[in-house]
Design a protein around this motif. Structure first.
Motif, PDB file in Angstrom:
ATOM      1  N   ALA A 265       0.769  -1.163  -0.077  1.00 54.70           N
ATOM      2  CA  ALA A 265       0.144   0.109  -0.006  1.00 54.70           C
ATOM      3  C   ALA A 265       1.075   1.071   0.025  1.00 54.70           C
ATOM      4  O   ALA A 265       0.537   2.088  -0.548  1.00 54.70           O
ATOM      5  CB  ALA A 265      -0.876   0.117   1.198  1.00 54.70           C
ATOM      6  N   VAL A 266       1.884   1.126   0.608  1.00 48.02           N
ATOM      7  CA  VAL A 266       2.994   2.384   0.764  1.00 48.02           C
ATOM      8  C   VAL A 266       3.510   2.573  -0.413  1.00 48.02           C
ATOM      9  O   VAL A 266       3.717   3.637  -1.191  1.00 48.02           O
ATOM     10  CB  VAL A 266       3.891   2.169   1.823  1.00 48.02           C
ATOM     11  N   LEU A 267       4.002   1.687  -0.952  1.00 50.63           N
ATOM     12  CA  LEU A 267       4.758   1.611  -2.313  1.00 50.63           C
ATOM     13  C   LEU A 267       3.969   2.313  -3.586  1.00 50.63           C
ATOM     14  O   LEU A 267       4.131   2.953  -4.534  1.00 50.63           O
ATOM     15  CB  LEU A 267       5.382   0.276  -2.736  1.00 50.63           C
ATOM     16  N   ASP A 268       2.612   1.582  -3.466  1.00 50.50           N
ATOM     17  CA  ASP A 268       1.583   2.027  -4.391  1.00 50.50           C
ATOM     18  C   ASP A 268       1.291   3.728  -4.250  1.00 50.50           C
ATOM     19  O   ASP A 268       1.269   4.241  -5.277  1.00 50.50           O
ATOM     20  CB  ASP A 268      -0.046   1.457  -4.124  1.00 50.50           C
ATOM     21  N   ILE A 269       1.150   4.065  -3.196  1.00 49.00           N
ATOM     22  CA  ILE A 269       0.889   5.705  -3.116  1.00 49.00           C
ATOM     23  C   ILE A 269       2.115   6.540  -3.434  1.00 49.00           C
ATOM     24  O   ILE A 269       2.152   7.458  -4.211  1.00 49.00           O
ATOM     25  CB  ILE A 269       0.524   5.942  -1.632  1.00 49.00           C
ATOM     26  N   LEU A 270       3.566   5.662  -3.118  1.00 45.13           N
ATOM     27  CA  LEU A 270       4.691   6.503  -3.692  1.00 45.13           C
ATOM     28  C   LEU A 270       4.700   6.498  -5.193  1.00 45.13           C
ATOM     29  O   LEU A 270       5.135   7.603  -5.732  1.00 45.13           O
ATOM     30  CB  LEU A 270       5.874   5.805  -3.074  1.00 45.13           C
ATOM     31  N   ARG A 271       4.302   5.511  -5.628  1.00 43.76           N
ATOM     32  CA  ARG A 271       4.160   5.494  -7.211  1.00 43.76           C
ATOM     33  C   ARG A 271       3.219   6.347  -7.763  1.00 43.76           C
ATOM     34  O   ARG A 271       3.462   7.147  -8.720  1.00 43.76           O
ATOM     35  CB  ARG A 271       3.893   4.316  -7.780  1.00 43.76           C
ATOM     36  N   GLN A 272       2.042   6.262  -7.037  1.00 47.61           N
ATOM     37  CA  GLN A 272       0.898   7.223  -7.463  1.00 47.61           C
ATOM     38  C   GLN A 272       1.692   8.578  -7.426  1.00 47.61           C
ATOM     39  O   GLN A 272       1.196   9.539  -8.188  1.00 47.61           O
ATOM     40  CB  GLN A 272      -0.343   7.290  -6.710  1.00 47.61           C
ATOM     41  N   MET A 273       2.312   9.058  -6.664  1.00 45.99           N
ATOM     42  CA  MET A 273       2.956  10.403  -6.348  1.00 45.99           C
ATOM     43  C   MET A 273       4.016  10.894  -7.392  1.00 45.99           C
ATOM     44  O   MET A 273       4.422  11.908  -7.604  1.00 45.99           O
ATOM     45  CB  MET A 273       3.561  10.597  -5.025  1.00 45.99           C
ATOM     46  N   GLY A 274       4.451   9.844  -8.202  1.00 45.73           N
ATOM     47  CA  GLY A 274       5.415   9.891  -9.316  1.00 45.73           C
ATOM     48  C   GLY A 274       6.922   9.364  -8.718  1.00 45.73           C
ATOM     49  O   GLY A 274       7.795   9.619  -9.691  1.00 45.73           O
ATOM     50  N   ALA A 275       7.052   8.653  -7.899  1.00 47.64           N
ATOM     51  CA  ALA A 275       8.262   8.140  -7.748  1.00 47.64           C
ATOM     52  C   ALA A 275       8.546   7.082  -8.289  1.00 47.64           C
ATOM     53  O   ALA A 275       7.688   6.219  -8.544  1.00 47.64           O
ATOM     54  CB  ALA A 275       8.451   8.047  -5.994  1.00 47.64           C
ATOM     55  N   PHE A 276      10.016   6.948  -8.459  1.00 42.14           N
ATOM     56  CA  PHE A 276      10.649   5.474  -9.121  1.00 42.14           C
ATOM     57  C   PHE A 276      10.508   4.461  -8.249  1.00 42.14           C
ATOM     58  O   PHE A 276      11.374   4.775  -7.196  1.00 42.14           O
ATOM     59  CB  PHE A 276      11.792   5.953  -9.904  1.00 42.14           C
ATOM     60  N   VAL A 277       9.999   3.552  -7.890  1.00 45.37           N
ATOM     61  CA  VAL A 277      10.014   2.332  -7.111  1.00 45.37           C
ATOM     62  C   VAL A 277      10.309   0.977  -7.844  1.00 45.37           C
ATOM     63  O   VAL A 277       9.525   0.632  -8.724  1.00 45.37           O
ATOM     64  CB  VAL A 277       8.696   2.211  -6.257  1.00 45.37           C
ATOM     65  N   GLU A 278      11.488   0.444  -7.420  1.00 47.13           N
ATOM     66  CA  GLU A 278      11.886  -0.870  -8.019  1.00 47.13           C
ATOM     67  C   GLU A 278      12.176  -1.928  -7.114  1.00 47.13           C
ATOM     68  O   GLU A 278      12.666  -1.543  -6.272  1.00 47.13           O
ATOM     69  CB  GLU A 278      12.979  -0.617  -8.952  1.00 47.13           C
ATOM     70  N   ILE A 279      11.434  -2.878  -7.060  1.00 43.86           N
ATOM     71  CA  ILE A 279      11.658  -4.032  -6.266  1.00 43.86           C
ATOM     72  C   ILE A 279      12.361  -5.177  -6.770  1.00 43.86           C
ATOM     73  O   ILE A 279      12.048  -5.728  -7.966  1.00 43.86           O
ATOM     74  CB  ILE A 279      10.273  -4.732  -5.788  1.00 43.86           C
ATOM     75  N   ARG A 280      13.631  -5.742  -6.024  1.00 46.82           N
ATOM     76  CA  ARG A 280      14.122  -6.924  -6.693  1.00 46.82           C
ATOM     77  C   ARG A 280      14.556  -7.752  -5.223  1.00 46.82           C
ATOM     78  O   ARG A 280      15.202  -7.391  -4.567  1.00 46.82           O
ATOM     79  CB  ARG A 280      15.670  -6.463  -7.162  1.00 46.82           C
ATOM     80  N   GLY A 281      13.696  -8.794  -5.383  1.00 45.89           N
ATOM     81  CA  GLY A 281      13.915  -9.841  -4.220  1.00 45.89           C
ATOM     82  C   GLY A 281      13.716  -9.132  -2.933  1.00 45.89           C
ATOM     83  O   GLY A 281      12.535  -8.647  -2.622  1.00 45.89           O
ATOM     84  N   ALA A 282      14.613  -8.666  -1.906  1.00 43.24           N
ATOM     85  CA  ALA A 282      14.553  -8.478  -0.788  1.00 43.24           C
ATOM     86  C   ALA A 282      14.965  -6.822  -0.629  1.00 43.24           C
ATOM     87  O   ALA A 282      15.158  -6.337   0.317  1.00 43.24           O
ATOM     88  CB  ALA A 282      15.018  -9.277   0.324  1.00 43.24           C
ATOM     89  N   THR A 283      14.835  -6.341  -1.958  1.00 40.14           N
ATOM     90  CA  THR A 283      15.461  -4.815  -1.867  1.00 40.14           C
ATOM     91  C   THR A 283      14.716  -3.954  -2.679  1.00 40.14           C
ATOM     92  O   THR A 283      13.532  -4.431  -3.404  1.00 40.14           O
ATOM     93  CB  THR A 283      16.738  -4.352  -2.656  1.00 40.14           C
ATOM     94  N   ILE A 284      14.326  -2.612  -2.112  1.00 43.39           N
ATOM     95  CA  ILE A 284      13.445  -1.652  -2.636  1.00 43.39           C
ATOM     96  C   ILE A 284      14.445  -0.389  -3.038  1.00 43.39           C
ATOM     97  O   ILE A 284      15.263   0.202  -2.306  1.00 43.39           O
ATOM     98  CB  ILE A 284      12.429  -1.393  -1.952  1.00 43.39           C
ATOM     99  N   HIS A 285      14.358  -0.031  -4.288  1.00 44.13           N
ATOM    100  CA  HIS A 285      14.941   1.087  -4.587  1.00 44.13           C
ATOM    101  C   HIS A 285      14.272   2.141  -5.092  1.00 44.13           C
ATOM    102  O   HIS A 285      13.225   1.983  -5.816  1.00 44.13           O
ATOM    103  CB  HIS A 285      15.929   0.708  -6.052  1.00 44.13           C
ATOM    104  N   VAL A 286      14.368   3.509  -4.423  1.00 44.14           N
ATOM    105  CA  VAL A 286      13.336   4.651  -5.020  1.00 44.14           C
ATOM    106  C   VAL A 286      14.318   5.819  -5.168  1.00 44.14           C
ATOM    107  O   VAL A 286      15.294   6.042  -4.697  1.00 44.14           O
ATOM    108  CB  VAL A 286      12.393   5.102  -3.621  1.00 44.14           C
ATOM    109  N   HIS A 287      13.597   6.695  -6.244  1.00 41.47           N
ATOM    110  CA  HIS A 287      14.119   8.087  -6.037  1.00 41.47           C
ATOM    111  C   HIS A 287      13.107   8.776  -7.014  1.00 41.47           C
ATOM    112  O   HIS A 287      11.889   8.352  -7.492  1.00 41.47           O
ATOM    113  CB  HIS A 287      15.382   8.085  -7.006  1.00 41.47           C
ATOM    114  N   ALA A 288      13.282  10.045  -6.743  1.00 40.46           N
ATOM    115  CA  ALA A 288      12.117  10.850  -7.413  1.00 40.46           C
ATOM    116  C   ALA A 288      12.525  11.228  -8.499  1.00 40.46           C
ATOM    117  O   ALA A 288      13.548  11.970  -8.810  1.00 40.46           O
ATOM    118  CB  ALA A 288      11.957  12.128  -6.516  1.00 40.46           C
ATOM    119  N   ALA A 289      11.759  10.836  -9.631  1.00 44.00           N
ATOM    120  CA  ALA A 289      12.259  11.016 -11.072  1.00 44.00           C
ATOM    121  C   ALA A 289      12.137  12.480 -11.364  1.00 44.00           C
ATOM    122  O   ALA A 289      12.618  13.385 -12.392  1.00 44.00           O
ATOM    123  CB  ALA A 289      11.453  10.306 -12.048  1.00 44.00           C
TER     124      ALA A 289
END
Ligand code: UD1
Length: 460
Positions: A265-289
């Motif tokens: 749910a948190v990642l969904d809202i971050l994506r809706q706000m326009g953040a880049f969110v990438e999940i790989r296994g047990a890691t999550i990478h974010v930055h604001a594009a």
């Protein structure tokens, strides 16, 4: 009393491992007092709350210590003491988690009522109703809950309250029901991953709990459960806080040791706000594009957006484009961070059941006061993004739920100094972030200053 001086404006960048979950570790630690034999817990964060609950357990005749590998080792040495005193319970509400384990294993629990809380009214009526349904005699006496039962009997129990289910209430009833004769069915059970983690620990020791992660949990009573080795899940609230810190500073952060599905749910809202969110296994990478856009949200029980992330997301929205409405269905009055965010230039207004947030271009550094654990995290994030030096007072709230946060954020570029008031007044501003600045340990950690950097954590 410690405070933080935070020099904002540096984008956070790098990899950060997430610690074990506070809210999973506490009920498991409490349940371990009822286990037959030794429990060994891996991934328990070194937090004030863990130290406090360990102190409660010691007064209940339980040996708790960290071994050389950092595992928390727990063993009940005596089945006699049944009283959790006010002086310890008032420091941390989650102490109430000993109620179910004590009643189940020892037949008697005398646990102080926790008292008031800054984030709103927090009754424990559902815990008490649940334990009474199992056949316990439950009374309130002189500020204490007194629950007794010569034996418990499985029952049908509904744990729905006006704001949804109860997390620690589900933990209490589920653990006590392991000792009941016959089957217990809890409806409107909390579905939080921390409840599921407790059930995994109990089941590994011989309990028979099914329906994990759903709102109908069934427990086949047994003679209780044995102590086992268990790895506590990663802290999804800490993970969300660190992701938001990365975005608020315009940084680029990769979290390690996370369970991404706990954060959907948190990642969904971050994506809706326009953040880049990438999940790989047990890691999550974010930055604001690019600049983020405002999105309204409602904090709800799992799998919704956690109330424990509401303040941090509200802080993020202060810098997003447009207007957002924030509602907290779990703790509708949990908005003490708003006036402090406003002191930093945020355009935030209290509204019925929540807040309205109008994004501004930037925040400005200011002295601010933490009121509770997650509000202090929100203010720290705001300060990291603001130009200039902010002072965050009452960081003991933060130490309850985040392990050495200032040091870990420093590893990805955050500039934060932990000082006392006296040290602050003796330190010239230009010295604050120099090598000559005083270096303080969080007060709950027992470490050797000489071994800084390669030290071994000795605190619980
Ligand atoms: C746990 C978490 C806390 C989080 C909260 C909600 C731990 C140690 N703490 O707290 O960080 O913010 O869940 O996700 O895990 N309620 C009643 N009657 C009760 C119990 C609760 O009406 O007997 C209400 C509360 O006032 C609140 C809602 O139910 O509005 C949820 O509270 P609850 O899930 O019990 O919170 P905690 O378990 O105390």
């Amino acid at each position: 009393m410690d405070l933080f001086v935070i020099r904002g404006g540096t984008p956070l960048s790098g990899r950060l491992p997430v610690r074990g979950s506070k809210n999973a570790a506490l009920p498991i630690l409490a349940a371990s007092l009822a286990a037959e034999g030794e429990t060994r817990l891996a991934n328990v964060p070194a937090l004030v709350d863990v130290t406090t609950l360990s102190a409660v357990l010691r007064t209940l005749g339980v040996d708790v210590h960290r071994d050389a590998d950092g595992m928390l080792v727990v063993r009940s040495e005596s089945n006699e003491p049944c009283v959790a005193e006010y002086d310890l319970v008032r420091k941390m509400r989650a102490s109430v988690c000993v109620l179910g384990p004590l009643l189940g294993r020892r037949g008697t629990a005398r646990v102080s009522l926790p008292g008031g809380c800054n984030i709103g009214h927090r009754p424990i009526d559902l815990h008490l109703r649940g334990l009474a349904s199992l056949g316990a005699d439950v009374r309130l006496e002189h500020g204490y809950v007194v629950a007794t039962a010569s034996s418990l009997l499985g029952a049908q129990i509904d744990l729905a309250g006006p704001q949804g289910s109860t997390v620690t209430g589900t933990c209490n009833v589920m653990t006590a029901a392991c000792f009941a004769k016959g089957r217990t069915v809890i409806t409107s059970a909390a579905r939080e991953p921390e409840v599921v983690d407790l059930a995994h620990y109990l089941n590994a020791g011989g309990a028979r709990i099914s329906g994990l992660g759903t709102d109908v949990v069934e427990i086949e009573g047994t003679d209780g459960f044995a102590g086992v080795e268990h790895q506590v899940i990663p802290d999804r609230i800490e993970a969300a806080t660190l992701l938001i810190a990365g975005l608020m500073t315009g940084g680029d952060v990769t979290l390690e040791n996370v369970v991404p599905t706990h954060l959907t749910a948190v990642l969904d809202i971050l994506r809706q706000m326009g953040a880049f969110v990438e999940i790989r296994g047990a890691t999550i990478h974010v930055h604001a594009a690019g600049p983020l856009s405002s999105v309204s949200f409602v904090a709800e029980p799992y799998p919704g957006i956690p109330t424990d992330v509401q303040a941090q997301l509200t802080a993020l929205l202060t810098l997003a484009r447009g207007k957002a409405e924030v509602v907290d269905r779990v703790f509708p009055d949990r908005f003490l961070h708003l006036p402090e965010l406003a002191r930093m230039g945020a355009d935030v207004r209290r509204a019925e059941g929540g807040a309205h947030v109008f994004g501004v271009k930037s925040l400005s550094a200011a002295p601010v006061m933490a009121s509770d654990l997650r509000a202090s995290a929100a203010l720290l994030l705001a300060a990291l993004s603001a130009e200039g030096d902010s002072i965050l007072r009452r960081v003991y709230h933060l130490d309850r739920g985040y392990e050495r946060l200032e040091e870990r954020l420093a590893a990805v570029g955050g500039q934060i100094r932990r000082l006392t008031e006296a040290e602050l007044s003796n330190c010239r501003p230009e010295e604050l972030f120099s090598d000559h600045a005083p270096v303080r340990e969080p007060h709950f950690a027992v470490t050797s200053p000489k071994s800084r950097g390669s030290r071994r954590e000795q605190s619980l």
